[in-house]
Design an enzyme around this catalytic site. Structure first.
Site, short mmCIF file in Angstrom:
data_model
loop_
_atom_site.label_atom_id
_atom_site.label_comp_id
_atom_site.label_asym_id
_atom_site.label_seq_id
_atom_site.Cartn_x
_atom_site.Cartn_y
_atom_site.Cartn_z
N MET A 113 -0.73 -5.13 8.44
CA MET A 113 -1.60 -6.27 8.12
C MET A 113 -1.05 -7.14 7.00
O MET A 113 -1.82 -7.82 6.30
CB MET A 113 -2.99 -5.75 7.72
CG MET A 113 -3.65 -4.87 8.77
SD MET A 113 -5.20 -4.21 8.15
CE MET A 113 -5.52 -2.89 9.34
N SER A 114 0.26 -7.11 6.81
CA SER A 114 0.80 -7.87 5.66
C SER A 114 2.21 -8.37 5.97
O SER A 114 2.60 -8.47 7.13
CB SER A 114 0.84 -6.97 4.42
OG SER A 114 1.81 -5.94 4.60
N ASN A 157 0.91 6.49 9.94
CA ASN A 157 0.11 7.04 11.06
C ASN A 157 0.72 6.58 12.37
O ASN A 157 1.46 5.59 12.41
CB ASN A 157 -1.34 6.54 10.97
CG ASN A 157 -1.42 5.02 10.95
OD1 ASN A 157 -1.21 4.40 9.90
ND2 ASN A 157 -1.69 4.43 12.09
N ALA A 205 2.78 -0.42 4.20
CA ALA A 205 2.41 0.74 5.01
C ALA A 205 2.16 0.23 6.42
O ALA A 205 1.64 -0.87 6.60
CB ALA A 205 1.14 1.37 4.46
N HIS A 263 -4.08 -10.11 0.64
CA HIS A 263 -3.89 -10.08 2.09
C HIS A 263 -4.66 -11.20 2.77
O HIS A 263 -5.74 -11.61 2.32
CB HIS A 263 -4.37 -8.74 2.65
CG HIS A 263 -3.53 -7.57 2.24
ND1 HIS A 263 -3.75 -6.88 1.07
CD2 HIS A 263 -2.46 -6.98 2.82
CE1 HIS A 263 -2.86 -5.91 0.96
NE2 HIS A 263 -2.06 -5.94 2.02
N HIS A 286 -8.16 3.88 5.62
CA HIS A 286 -7.30 3.45 4.51
C HIS A 286 -6.96 4.64 3.61
O HIS A 286 -5.84 4.76 3.12
CB HIS A 286 -7.99 2.34 3.72
CG HIS A 286 -7.09 1.69 2.73
ND1 HIS A 286 -5.88 1.10 3.09
CD2 HIS A 286 -7.19 1.54 1.38
CE1 HIS A 286 -5.30 0.61 2.00
NE2 HIS A 286 -6.06 0.87 0.96
N HIS A 339 -8.44 -3.69 -8.90
CA HIS A 339 -6.99 -3.65 -8.88
C HIS A 339 -6.42 -5.00 -9.31
O HIS A 339 -6.14 -5.85 -8.48
CB HIS A 339 -6.46 -3.29 -7.50
CG HIS A 339 -6.84 -1.90 -7.09
ND1 HIS A 339 -6.31 -0.79 -7.70
CD2 HIS A 339 -7.72 -1.45 -6.19
CE1 HIS A 339 -6.84 0.28 -7.17
NE2 HIS A 339 -7.71 -0.09 -6.25
N SER A 343 0.84 -1.20 0.00
CA SER A 343 0.00 0.00 0.00
C SER A 343 0.87 1.25 0.00
O SER A 343 1.77 1.38 0.82
CB SER A 343 -0.87 0.04 1.27
OG SER A 343 -1.73 -1.05 1.30
N TYR A 398 -6.30 -10.87 5.36
CA TYR A 398 -7.57 -10.38 5.91
C TYR A 398 -8.72 -10.54 4.92
O TYR A 398 -9.88 -10.36 5.29
CB TYR A 398 -7.47 -8.93 6.40
CG TYR A 398 -7.05 -7.88 5.40
CD1 TYR A 398 -7.82 -7.56 4.29
CD2 TYR A 398 -5.85 -7.18 5.58
CE1 TYR A 398 -7.44 -6.59 3.39
CE2 TYR A 398 -5.45 -6.20 4.69
CZ TYR A 398 -6.25 -5.90 3.60
OH TYR A 398 -5.85 -4.95 2.71
N GLU A 399 -8.41 -10.87 3.67
CA GLU A 399 -9.51 -10.99 2.71
C GLU A 399 -10.38 -12.20 3.01
O GLU A 399 -11.60 -12.13 2.90
CB GLU A 399 -8.97 -11.00 1.28
CG GLU A 399 -8.54 -9.58 0.90
CD GLU A 399 -7.74 -9.49 -0.37
OE1 GLU A 399 -8.18 -10.07 -1.38
OE2 GLU A 399 -6.68 -8.86 -0.35
#
Ligand code: HPA
Length: 272
Positions: free
Chosen positions: A209-210, A233, A114, A84, A245, A62, A31, A86-87
């Protein structure tokens, strides 16, 4: 089609498209890092959907693209798009892609992502080299594998020599480069302030998250790994800012130029 057959077919396709070119470094663009692809010279583009071992990327249009081209004076692969965990809760979505890279001669995986910062001294816009990770979610992309090589060592998973090269590149450019432990959280929800306090106590400097699944896959496939986090952040509870996001992507964009210069110099000096 078995995974092995899909990897063989994908590797054959990549080799056919590449001809004489033989990149041995792959950059996985996370990201906020997609702009790096613009720096690639003389690119060959292969859509993930041309390669059966590569993931189908989710909604939002994407489509993933694997590119090969020249960056920092050498031939590299760039993977635009990662699936990811989380999908759908599976950590092995990038298994076929990483193994295809290994099958076509790739030796180094440079990951980018990120991440949120757990350290107020590492504010948004900072770059952090990952020195180690916390796999608190305790998922592995190697579930279901057989064979003794699944017991892959994770000491120095983020290659010390590659990290030294990254620090040298940062010094040359005068770019500040932090280093720290990356905590993988499953997402897709952001963390609670209580979770962030826990992660700080456990010794993490960044959260995202990756990356961790791909690091495990790459180490299992014999690739050396480097990972760079762009801090977008301060993590939950450490600032008043609402996390989103859109905010992640916006901050990443602002820091992208410095990050791209660092990657360029790093790729130039990397020894494979
Ligand atoms: N938490 C998890 N993942 C992230 C964050 C965060 O604060 N920022 C960017 N990716």
């Amino acid at each position: 089609m078995s995974l092995e057959a899909a990897i063989a077919a994908s590797a054959a396709h990549v080799k056919e498209r590449l001809g004489e070119r033989a990149p041995d470094v792959a950059l996985l663009l996370g990201s906020g890092w997609a702009g790096l692809a613009d720096a690639l010279q003389d690119p060959v583009e292969m859509a993930y959907r041309e390669m059966p071992a590569f993931p189908t990327l989710g909604i939002g249009g994407h489509a993933g693209v694997l590119r090969a081209g020249r960056l920092g004076g050498r031939e590299v692969f760039m993977l635009g798009g990662r699936k990811h965990a989380y999908e759908n809760g599976d950590a092995d979505a990038m298994k076929g892609a990483v193994r295809t890279l290994a099958a076509v001669g790739c030796k180094v995986l440079v990951q980018t992502n990120a991440a949120g910062s757990l350290d107020p001294g590492m504010p948004p816009g900072s770059l952090m080299l990952v020195s180690d990770h916390l796999n608190l979610v305790q998922r592995s992309p190697l579930f279901g594998e057989s064979g003794d090589d699944r017991f892959v060592g994770m000491t120095d998973a983020y290659d010390p020599a590659l990290r030294a090269a990254a620090h040298a590149a940062a010094r040359r450019l005068g770019t500040p480069l932090h280093e720290g432990v990356y905590a993988w959280m499953m997402g897709p929800q952001f963390e609670t302030p209580a979770e962030i306090r826990m992660l700080r106590m456990l010794g993490a400097q960044a959260v995202g998250m990756s990356t961790v699944p791909e690091t495990i896959l790459a180490r299992h496939a014999g690739l050396r790994v480097l990972a760079l986090s762009m801090i977008t952040n301060l993590a939950a509870g450490l600032s008043d800012e609402a996390l989103s996001h859109a905010h992640t992507l916006q901050t990443a964009k602002a820091a992208a130029t410095g990050a791209a210069r660092l990657v360029d110099t790093l790729i130039e000096t990397l020894e494979t």
